[in-house]
Design a protein around this motif. Structure first.
Motif, PDB file in Angstrom:
ATOM      1  N   HIS A   1      14.863 151.185   1.962  1.00 42.50           N
ATOM      2  CA  HIS A   1      14.652 152.345   0.980  1.00 42.50           C
ATOM      3  C   HIS A   1      13.548 152.844   1.507  1.00 42.50           C
ATOM      4  O   HIS A   1      13.326 154.211   1.094  1.00 42.50           O
ATOM      5  CB  HIS A   1      14.355 151.651  -0.432  1.00 42.50           C
ATOM      6  CG  HIS A   1      15.522 151.090  -0.961  1.00 42.50           C
ATOM      7  ND1 HIS A   1      15.787 149.876  -1.200  1.00 42.50           N
ATOM      8  CD2 HIS A   1      16.634 151.706  -1.719  1.00 42.50           C
ATOM      9  CE1 HIS A   1      17.070 149.431  -1.592  1.00 42.50           C
ATOM     10  NE2 HIS A   1      17.609 150.640  -2.109  1.00 42.50           N
ATOM     11  N   GLU A   2      12.310 152.527   2.171  1.00 43.45           N
ATOM     12  CA  GLU A   2      11.349 152.991   2.497  1.00 43.45           C
ATOM     13  C   GLU A   2      11.503 153.538   4.136  1.00 43.45           C
ATOM     14  O   GLU A   2      10.231 154.090   4.245  1.00 43.45           O
ATOM     15  CB  GLU A   2       9.918 152.146   2.192  1.00 43.45           C
ATOM     16  CG  GLU A   2       9.982 151.592   0.902  1.00 43.45           C
ATOM     17  CD  GLU A   2       9.393 152.387  -0.349  1.00 43.45           C
ATOM     18  OE1 GLU A   2       9.652 153.909   0.045  1.00 43.45           O
ATOM     19  OE2 GLU A   2       8.607 152.120  -1.127  1.00 43.45           O
ATOM     20  N   LEU A   3      12.397 153.630   4.475  1.00 32.41           N
ATOM     21  CA  LEU A   3      12.265 154.072   5.899  1.00 32.41           C
ATOM     22  C   LEU A   3      11.985 155.447   6.136  1.00 32.41           C
ATOM     23  O   LEU A   3      11.352 155.882   7.352  1.00 32.41           O
ATOM     24  CB  LEU A   3      13.760 153.853   6.618  1.00 32.41           C
ATOM     25  CG  LEU A   3      13.931 152.376   7.352  1.00 32.41           C
ATOM     26  CD1 LEU A   3      15.448 152.603   7.814  1.00 32.41           C
ATOM     27  CD2 LEU A   3      12.886 152.376   8.343  1.00 32.41           C
ATOM     28  N   HIS A   4      12.167 156.300   5.335  1.00 34.17           N
ATOM     29  CA  HIS A   4      11.517 157.731   5.446  1.00 34.17           C
ATOM     30  C   HIS A   4      10.215 157.819   5.626  1.00 34.17           C
ATOM     31  O   HIS A   4       9.676 158.864   5.710  1.00 34.17           O
ATOM     32  CB  HIS A   4      11.974 158.572   4.133  1.00 34.17           C
ATOM     33  CG  HIS A   4      11.425 158.112   2.922  1.00 34.17           C
ATOM     34  ND1 HIS A   4      11.796 157.041   2.184  1.00 34.17           N
ATOM     35  CD2 HIS A   4      10.582 158.670   2.120  1.00 34.17           C
ATOM     36  CE1 HIS A   4      11.384 156.798   1.091  1.00 34.17           C
ATOM     37  NE2 HIS A   4      10.444 157.784   0.925  1.00 34.17           N
ATOM     38  N   LEU A   5       9.405 156.649   5.217  1.00 35.11           N
ATOM     39  CA  LEU A   5       7.835 156.858   5.430  1.00 35.11           C
ATOM     40  C   LEU A   5       7.470 156.178   6.943  1.00 35.11           C
ATOM     41  O   LEU A   5       6.328 156.386   7.108  1.00 35.11           O
ATOM     42  CB  LEU A   5       7.415 155.686   4.183  1.00 35.11           C
ATOM     43  CG  LEU A   5       7.410 156.102   2.752  1.00 35.11           C
ATOM     44  CD1 LEU A   5       6.934 155.298   1.782  1.00 35.11           C
ATOM     45  CD2 LEU A   5       7.113 157.613   2.417  1.00 35.11           C
TER      46      LEU A   5
ATOM     47  N   ARG B   1      20.720 148.821  -4.107  1.00 40.45           N
ATOM     48  CA  ARG B   1      20.299 149.456  -4.964  1.00 40.45           C
ATOM     49  C   ARG B   1      18.790 149.178  -5.380  1.00 40.45           C
ATOM     50  O   ARG B   1      18.672 147.996  -5.719  1.00 40.45           O
ATOM     51  CB  ARG B   1      21.138 149.599  -6.202  1.00 40.45           C
ATOM     52  CG  ARG B   1      22.689 149.963  -5.859  1.00 40.45           C
ATOM     53  CD  ARG B   1      22.733 151.372  -5.827  1.00 40.45           C
ATOM     54  NE  ARG B   1      24.078 151.931  -5.436  1.00 40.45           N
ATOM     55  CZ  ARG B   1      24.690 153.109  -5.635  1.00 40.45           C
ATOM     56  NH1 ARG B   1      24.033 154.087  -6.301  1.00 40.45           N
ATOM     57  NH2 ARG B   1      25.923 153.188  -5.265  1.00 40.45           N
ATOM     58  N   ASP B   2      18.079 150.387  -5.537  1.00 39.42           N
ATOM     59  CA  ASP B   2      16.999 149.801  -6.320  1.00 39.42           C
ATOM     60  C   ASP B   2      16.893 150.280  -7.722  1.00 39.42           C
ATOM     61  O   ASP B   2      17.938 150.207  -8.272  1.00 39.42           O
ATOM     62  CB  ASP B   2      15.719 150.992  -5.787  1.00 39.42           C
ATOM     63  CG  ASP B   2      15.937 152.399  -5.956  1.00 39.42           C
ATOM     64  OD1 ASP B   2      16.613 152.720  -6.874  1.00 39.42           O
ATOM     65  OD2 ASP B   2      15.106 153.204  -5.157  1.00 39.42           O
ATOM     66  N   ARG B   3      15.505 150.262  -8.435  1.00 43.33           N
ATOM     67  CA  ARG B   3      15.784 150.373  -9.735  1.00 43.33           C
ATOM     68  C   ARG B   3      16.240 151.463 -10.261  1.00 43.33           C
ATOM     69  O   ARG B   3      16.991 151.745 -11.593  1.00 43.33           O
ATOM     70  CB  ARG B   3      14.233 150.311 -10.509  1.00 43.33           C
ATOM     71  CG  ARG B   3      13.637 149.039 -10.253  1.00 43.33           C
ATOM     72  CD  ARG B   3      14.107 148.087 -11.264  1.00 43.33           C
ATOM     73  NE  ARG B   3      13.242 146.408 -11.027  1.00 43.33           N
ATOM     74  CZ  ARG B   3      13.606 145.751 -10.123  1.00 43.33           C
ATOM     75  NH1 ARG B   3      14.738 145.914  -9.200  1.00 43.33           N
ATOM     76  NH2 ARG B   3      12.995 144.569 -10.028  1.00 43.33           N
ATOM     77  N   HIS B   4      16.437 152.596  -9.731  1.00 39.72           N
ATOM     78  CA  HIS B   4      16.733 153.983 -10.051  1.00 39.72           C
ATOM     79  C   HIS B   4      18.216 154.157  -9.566  1.00 39.72           C
ATOM     80  O   HIS B   4      18.796 155.320  -9.555  1.00 39.72           O
ATOM     81  CB  HIS B   4      15.988 155.175  -9.359  1.00 39.72           C
ATOM     82  CG  HIS B   4      14.627 155.166  -9.795  1.00 39.72           C
ATOM     83  ND1 HIS B   4      14.448 155.731 -10.882  1.00 39.72           N
ATOM     84  CD2 HIS B   4      13.384 154.636  -9.267  1.00 39.72           C
ATOM     85  CE1 HIS B   4      12.910 155.501 -11.316  1.00 39.72           C
ATOM     86  NE2 HIS B   4      12.297 155.077 -10.152  1.00 39.72           N
ATOM     87  N   GLY B   5      18.940 153.094  -8.927  1.00 38.12           N
ATOM     88  CA  GLY B   5      20.217 153.117  -8.487  1.00 38.12           C
ATOM     89  C   GLY B   5      20.362 153.821  -7.314  1.00 38.12           C
ATOM     90  O   GLY B   5      21.594 154.228  -6.845  1.00 38.12           O
ATOM     91  N   ARG B   6      19.230 153.853  -6.283  1.00 41.34           N
ATOM     92  CA  ARG B   6      19.340 154.772  -5.037  1.00 41.34           C
ATOM     93  C   ARG B   6      19.667 153.769  -3.907  1.00 41.34           C
ATOM     94  O   ARG B   6      18.831 152.422  -3.820  1.00 41.34           O
ATOM     95  CB  ARG B   6      18.080 155.522  -4.656  1.00 41.34           C
ATOM     96  CG  ARG B   6      17.902 156.516  -5.825  1.00 41.34           C
ATOM     97  CD  ARG B   6      17.029 157.572  -5.447  1.00 41.34           C
ATOM     98  NE  ARG B   6      16.360 158.560  -6.547  1.00 41.34           N
ATOM     99  CZ  ARG B   6      15.235 158.153  -7.030  1.00 41.34           C
ATOM    100  NH1 ARG B   6      14.318 157.671  -6.772  1.00 41.34           N
ATOM    101  NH2 ARG B   6      15.077 159.243  -8.215  1.00 41.34           N
ATOM    102  N   THR B   7      20.524 154.048  -2.999  1.00 42.26           N
ATOM    103  CA  THR B   7      20.670 153.486  -1.936  1.00 42.26           C
ATOM    104  C   THR B   7      19.763 153.772  -0.900  1.00 42.26           C
ATOM    105  O   THR B   7      19.148 154.954  -1.060  1.00 42.26           O
ATOM    106  CB  THR B   7      22.178 153.511  -1.371  1.00 42.26           C
ATOM    107  OG1 THR B   7      22.293 154.985  -1.035  1.00 42.26           O
ATOM    108  CG2 THR B   7      23.109 153.042  -2.170  1.00 42.26           C
ATOM    109  N   PRO B   8      19.566 153.075   0.382  1.00 44.82           N
ATOM    110  CA  PRO B   8      18.567 153.580   1.189  1.00 44.82           C
ATOM    111  C   PRO B   8      18.973 155.173   1.776  1.00 44.82           C
ATOM    112  O   PRO B   8      17.964 156.063   2.073  1.00 44.82           O
ATOM    113  CB  PRO B   8      18.812 152.712   2.468  1.00 44.82           C
ATOM    114  CG  PRO B   8      19.236 151.341   1.941  1.00 44.82           C
ATOM    115  CD  PRO B   8      20.189 151.855   0.849  1.00 44.82           C
ATOM    116  N   LEU B   9      20.203 155.360   2.035  1.00 40.27           N
ATOM    117  CA  LEU B   9      20.505 157.066   2.026  1.00 40.27           C
ATOM    118  C   LEU B   9      20.102 157.846   1.071  1.00 40.27           C
ATOM    119  O   LEU B   9      19.567 159.011   1.457  1.00 40.27           O
ATOM    120  CB  LEU B   9      22.171 156.955   2.529  1.00 40.27           C
ATOM    121  CG  LEU B   9      22.662 158.347   2.901  1.00 40.27           C
ATOM    122  CD1 LEU B   9      21.711 158.820   3.941  1.00 40.27           C
ATOM    123  CD2 LEU B   9      23.970 158.421   3.039  1.00 40.27           C
TER     124      LEU B   9
END
Length: 549
Positions: free
Chosen positions: A439-443, A463-471
């Motif tokens: 999830h943090e690869l963009h950093l 999924r993280d707490r906001h329901g977001r996948t890595p993409l």
């Protein structure tokens, strides 16, 4: 040493300590310095995560050879790691760079010539990359992440913050006050505001503009207490700014409604008075380095860090007797942590890419089965579960190890993260928001880490707490098109929505990510209508309002 008011509020001390440890790692300083000394300023910028938005031949063709050579001379001595060290920070518990700033470094060739400047990131928690510009300074529109556009701050008279040739001046100009300056500090510490201003050569009118009916009155003397103003520097540093052509009057913003206006009077005095919001809109902000004490002085004074942990150029200037600095410490590879497990103490630690626990494979299978059927786990197994889900509490030492990893992630320290993985840290770790390394690869540098994380078996659809996948996280968090393409090539699904039911296409439109139009077009073609229904109507009105403005 004379009595000193604190350089920052006490609650910011831990944040500054973390900033100095993680924001500019030692390897970055060492490599950027080596490139600078070898004459390769572009490689120095690349090492310090500074993107260059110009080329010298283009400067020469537009502004002439003399201007291009003046720019080239400054770039040969430009220390991007030193600039990053001194940049303003968000604080309030955060460690990231203050967003939406344009720091003006130098101007060339008069009013029509180019300006060397750097812009800070548009997002508080986004990639901590900077961008170096050399062009005529123009107003900047609001950024795509909802900010109000870059606020300019002139460092044209602050070369010790970015020019290696001038770094030794740091102590004389911005270090601990001595002589008459120390007397001014003593008056400040004693609370004698009027005498302190008079001794600093500042004629100060402490009359505060009358508040509006719904506002409480402002105590003018309370405005000087937190954070304290470095009065002894105001006159000489403001005169330097005027001489550098940065303006002829400036203001210190105390809060959203009150500013202190500073106007030079003669060669060695300032006139100061309070102004309200309306007048403040027309006056440039006085750079913070002038009126705030250096945090490094306070951190060393209070024992939070040692001079040897500072940037070497800063340490050599401020603490020459301390010996050569080595920079911030490297990653903490972690020691065994004691956990209370079924009435006895066990040791757990990251080892071999897992959070290792002293239980047999049979015991671990039994606990996994119990968890699968909804049973409650405890002891070592509860710690394992929290480590890989982010849910629950970890022992203090493991929390510290996890925090060390994710602070390095936040500041783009790819070598530091890789070193922790080399040392055996479990890559399945999640932070308290349920965000993992994918999830943090963009950093980070995804070319280094993505193959390694995929080989570890991490889930591309987690999924993280906001329901977001890595993409989704890459699109939402300012990830590069190259990262997005790499995630797609790895097999990420595009028919996904986050916890608010926004699709990838809607996130791209929300943040005006025209660089990701290739993904938006694919989502719209393959999954028409995906996402929440209210968003398109909202965007239609928002885009109309922006066009009207």
């Amino acid at each position: 040493m004379s009595p000193q008011p604190a350089a920052f509020p006490p609650e910011d001390g831990p944040a500054w300590q973390r900033i100095r440890r993680y924001a500019v790692p030692a390897w970055m300083i060492e490599q950027a310095t080596a490139h600078r000394l070898a004459g390769d300023w572009r490689a120095a910028c690349a090492t310090a995560a500074v993107d260059v938005g110009f080329d010298l031949p283009g400067i020469a063709s537009r502004h002439g050879a003399a201007v291009a050579e003046a720019v080239a001379d400054d770039l040969r001595h430009f220390a991007p790691d030193l600039l990053r060290w001194h940049l303003p920070r968000v604080l309030g518990g955060r460690t990231t760079i203050a967003p939406d700033l344009r720091i003006v470094l130098a101007s060339y060739g008069g009013a029509d010539g180019p300006t060397l400047s750097v812009t800070t990131p548009p997002m508080i928690e986004g990639p901590q990359r900077l961008r170096l510009h050399c062009a005529q300074l123009l107003p900047v529109k609001s950024n795509r992440y909802g900010g109000g556009g870059s606020c300019s701050e002139s460092w044209a008279a602050a070369r010790p913050f970015w020019d290696a040739r001038c770094a030794p001046e740091l102590s004389a100009r911005l270090g601990e006050p001595t002589g008459p300056a120390a007397r001014i500090v003593q008056l400040q510490a004693a609370g004698d505001t009027d005498a302190a201003y008079a001794a600093a050569g500042i004629e100060c009118d402490l009359t505060v503009p009358a508040p509006e009916r719904h506002e409480r009155p402002v105590d003018p003397r309370a405005l000087f207490a937190d954070p304290p103003i470095a009065l002894s520097r105001l006159v000489p540093e403001t005169r330097r700014l005027v001489a550098a052509g940065a303006g002829d009057r400036f203001r210190v913003a105390f809060d959203w409604r009150t500013s202190l206006l500073l106007e030079p009077e003669g060669s060695d005095r300032l006139r100061a008075r309070f102004i309200g919001r309306a007048e403040a809109r027309t006056v440039p902000v006085l750079p913070r380095y002038i009126w705030q004490r250096l945090p490094d002085l306070e951190l060393v004074r209070t024992g939070r860090i040692t001079p040897r942990e500072l940037h070497p150029l800063v340490s050599a200037a401020l603490f020459p007797a301390a010996g050569p600095a080595v920079g911030p410490p490297g990653p903490d590879t972690g020691r065994p942590v004691r956990v209370r497990c079924h009435g006895v103490w066990h040791e757990v630690r990251s080892r071999g890419g897992v959070l290792d626990v002293p239980h047999t494979p049979e015991e671990q299978r039994r606990e996994r089965a119990m968890r699968a059927f909804g049973g409650k786990v405890a002891g070592c197994f509860a710690v394992q579960q929290t480590w890989t889900t982010g849910e629950g509490r970890l022992p203090r030492a493991l929390r510290a190890q996890r925090r060390d990893l994710f602070l390095r992630v936040q500041h783009g320290d790819t070598p530091g993260v890789a070193a922790l993985l080399d040392a055996g840290v479990d890559p399945r770790v999640r932070d308290a928001r349920g965000r993992g390394l994918l999830h943090e690869l963009h950093l980070l540098d995804h070319e280094v880490l993505l193959p390694r994380l995929l080989a570890s078996g991490l889930d591309l659809e987690a999924r993280d707490r906001h329901g977001r996948t890595p993409l989704l996280s890459a699109v939402h968090g300012g990830g590069s098109p190259e990262l997005v393409r790499a995630l797609l090539a790895a097999g990420c699904r595009i028919d996904v929505v986050d916890g608010t039911e926004l699709s990838l296409s809607q996130e791209i439109r929300r943040y005006r990510r025209t660089d990701l139009d290739f993904l938006r077009e694919r989502v719209d073609a393959e999954h028409p209508g995906i996402g929440t229904g209210w968003f398109d109507e909202y965007m239609k009105h928002r885009e109309k309002d922006e066009d009207d403005a």
